[in-house]
Design a protein around this motif. Structure first.
Motif, PDB file in Angstrom:
ATOM      1  N   CYS A 148     -12.412  -5.607   0.065  1.00  0.00           N
ATOM      2  CA  CYS A 148     -11.211  -5.539   0.900  1.00  0.00           C
ATOM      3  C   CYS A 148     -11.186  -6.777   1.799  1.00  0.00           C
ATOM      4  O   CYS A 148     -12.024  -6.928   2.692  1.00  0.00           O
ATOM      5  N   VAL A 200      -6.984  -7.730  -1.804  1.00  0.00           N
ATOM      6  CA  VAL A 200      -8.223  -7.193  -2.358  1.00  0.00           C
ATOM      7  C   VAL A 200      -8.753  -8.138  -3.424  1.00  0.00           C
ATOM      8  O   VAL A 200      -7.986  -8.680  -4.231  1.00  0.00           O
ATOM      9  N   VAL A 210       0.857  -1.185   0.000  1.00  0.00           N
ATOM     10  CA  VAL A 210       0.000   0.000   0.000  1.00  0.00           C
ATOM     11  C   VAL A 210       0.897   1.241   0.000  1.00  0.00           C
ATOM     12  O   VAL A 210       1.774   1.377   0.858  1.00  0.00           O
ATOM     13  N   CYS A 215      -8.421  -3.470   7.222  1.00  0.00           N
ATOM     14  CA  CYS A 215      -8.858  -2.927   5.936  1.00  0.00           C
ATOM     15  C   CYS A 215     -10.355  -2.641   6.015  1.00  0.00           C
ATOM     16  O   CYS A 215     -11.158  -3.554   6.241  1.00  0.00           O
ATOM     17  N   ARG A 247     -12.315  -0.511   3.568  1.00  0.00           N
ATOM     18  CA  ARG A 247     -12.994  -0.556   2.267  1.00  0.00           C
ATOM     19  C   ARG A 247     -11.977  -0.309   1.155  1.00  0.00           C
ATOM     20  O   ARG A 247     -10.854   0.117   1.411  1.00  0.00           O
ATOM     21  N   ALA A 248     -12.410  -0.587  -0.061  1.00  0.00           N
ATOM     22  CA  ALA A 248     -11.559  -0.388  -1.231  1.00  0.00           C
ATOM     23  C   ALA A 248     -12.402   0.164  -2.365  1.00  0.00           C
ATOM     24  O   ALA A 248     -13.611  -0.087  -2.438  1.00  0.00           O
ATOM     25  N   GLU A 249     -11.765   0.921  -3.253  1.00  0.00           N
ATOM     26  CA  GLU A 249     -12.450   1.449  -4.429  1.00  0.00           C
ATOM     27  C   GLU A 249     -11.436   1.663  -5.547  1.00  0.00           C
ATOM     28  O   GLU A 249     -10.254   1.929  -5.288  1.00  0.00           O
ATOM     29  N   THR A 293      -5.929   6.491   4.004  1.00  0.00           N
ATOM     30  CA  THR A 293      -6.204   5.901   2.695  1.00  0.00           C
ATOM     31  C   THR A 293      -4.926   5.866   1.876  1.00  0.00           C
ATOM     32  O   THR A 293      -4.238   6.883   1.741  1.00  0.00           O
ATOM     33  N   VAL A 351      -7.365   2.004  -0.881  1.00  0.00           N
ATOM     34  CA  VAL A 351      -7.775   1.197   0.269  1.00  0.00           C
ATOM     35  C   VAL A 351      -7.759   2.082   1.516  1.00  0.00           C
ATOM     36  O   VAL A 351      -6.798   2.795   1.775  1.00  0.00           O
ATOM     37  N   ILE A 392      -6.032   1.179  -7.044  1.00  0.00           N
ATOM     38  CA  ILE A 392      -7.101   0.840  -6.110  1.00  0.00           C
ATOM     39  C   ILE A 392      -6.838   1.526  -4.774  1.00  0.00           C
ATOM     40  O   ILE A 392      -5.803   1.284  -4.132  1.00  0.00           O
TER      41      ILE A 392
END
Length: 313
Positions: A180, A236, A47, A67, A69-71, A125, A99, A97
């Motif tokens: 995540c 992820v 990360v 973790c 959330r992820a987008e 993040t 996280v 991505i």
């Protein structure tokens, strides 16, 4: 399709509708020549965070990380023809991505208790990078498309003096929001790694997002760490569909023009409550669906229980 005064309107089609086809029309559309779907588990991906003393201190002193959330922040794709295989192309894709992680740190004296005894939770993040390459059929052909805008009583105006469009294959990447799965902190003594705090090499929009997330108003006294001694990794799950399309002309059956008959409903100063009255009460927001309301959920639970009973993972 349905009927409205003997006219075919958008909707499901049936046998009676076929007899109402009026003409064959030529349309210019993006035709999908090939596509594939992927289900990727991105395991222990480093990360990246802004390279600041505060971020290094958080990572070096955290007792745990979770973790949240992820987008998908951005996707880059590059298309190249496959040598000696006409009509096929490689699509190189890089996913950026984001996280969001919860770092658990020893509580500072005098702070208000948080939800976890003896710790403070700081949310940060970062971004992980994921590369993949697929081969898809994109056919052949190469034309240049120029366009001009009609000007009444004068010379038509070129929209641009450069090529507006071509029919070379175009890649399209569709992604669902990632899942995540896990996060962990690795110590340099356990696993050697490179220092990956290279946010300056990320796309500008992604780097700006990370810098904005970095400042949360925390006034904790932080001494400057000379070197990072730990790094954060995340796992992820990613679902994606990759397509190759070309701009082509297709001949399709048409019933007629499709006039818009529905009137717009606008929220104005006169009728905001009228618009609100058309919105159904969101019962599901207050009473979440139970397990038997989800298709296949009960069966999936029984299957997991069966695997656990057999000692399977």
């Amino acid at each position: 399709m349905g009927y409205e005064h003997d006219r075919v309107v958008p909707g499901l089609i049936n046998e009676r509708d076929l007899g109402k086809i009026r003409e064959a029309v030529c349309v210019q559309v993006e035709k999908v020549f090939d596509s594939c779907r992927e289900k990727d588990c991105i395991e222990n991906a480093p990360v990246l965070f802004p390279d600041s003393a505060k971020m290094r201190w958080i990572i070096n002193n955290a007792v745990n990380v979770k973790c949240r959330r992820a987008e998908v922040l951005d996707v880059f794709a590059d298309i190249e023809p496959v040598p000696f295989k006409r009509g096929f192309f490689t699509v190189d894709i890089k996913f950026f991505i984001g996280v969001t992680l919860d770092f658990f740190l020893p509580r500072r004296p005098g702070t208000v208790p948080t939800s976890v005894a003896g710790t403070d939770i700081i949310q940060r993040t970062g971004v992980i990078l994921f590369d993949k390459k697929v081969i898809l059929f994109g056919s052949e052909g190469n034309v240049k498309i120029f366009r001009a805008r009609f000007v009444e009583g004068d010379v038509d105006e070129p929209i641009s003096h450069r090529v507006q469009q071509g029919n070379q294959p175009i890649s399209k990447v569709e992604v669902a929001e990632p899942i995540c799965l896990d996060a962990d902190i690795q110590d340099i003594r356990d696993k050697l790694f490179e220092n990956c705090c290279c946010v300056s090499n990320l796309p500008r929009n992604v780097a700006e997002l990370l810098r904005n997330y970095d400042d949360d108003g925390d006034t904790r006294d932080i001494r400057d760490e000379e070197l990072p001694t730990r790094r954060v990794v995340a796992t992820v799950g990613l679902f994606s569909i990759i397509k190759l399309v070309r701009l082509v002309q297709l001949l399709i059956p048409a019933f007629s023009y499709c006039p818009t008959n529905k009137e717009c409903i606008a929220a104005t100063e006169e009728n905001p409550c009228e618009l609100f009255d058309t919105i159904e009460f969101p019962l599901d927001e207050f009473f979440p669906p139970q397990i038997f309301d989800f298709p296949g959920a009960v069966e999936a639970e029984e299957d997991m229980k069966g695997k656990k009973g057999r000692g399977e993972q």
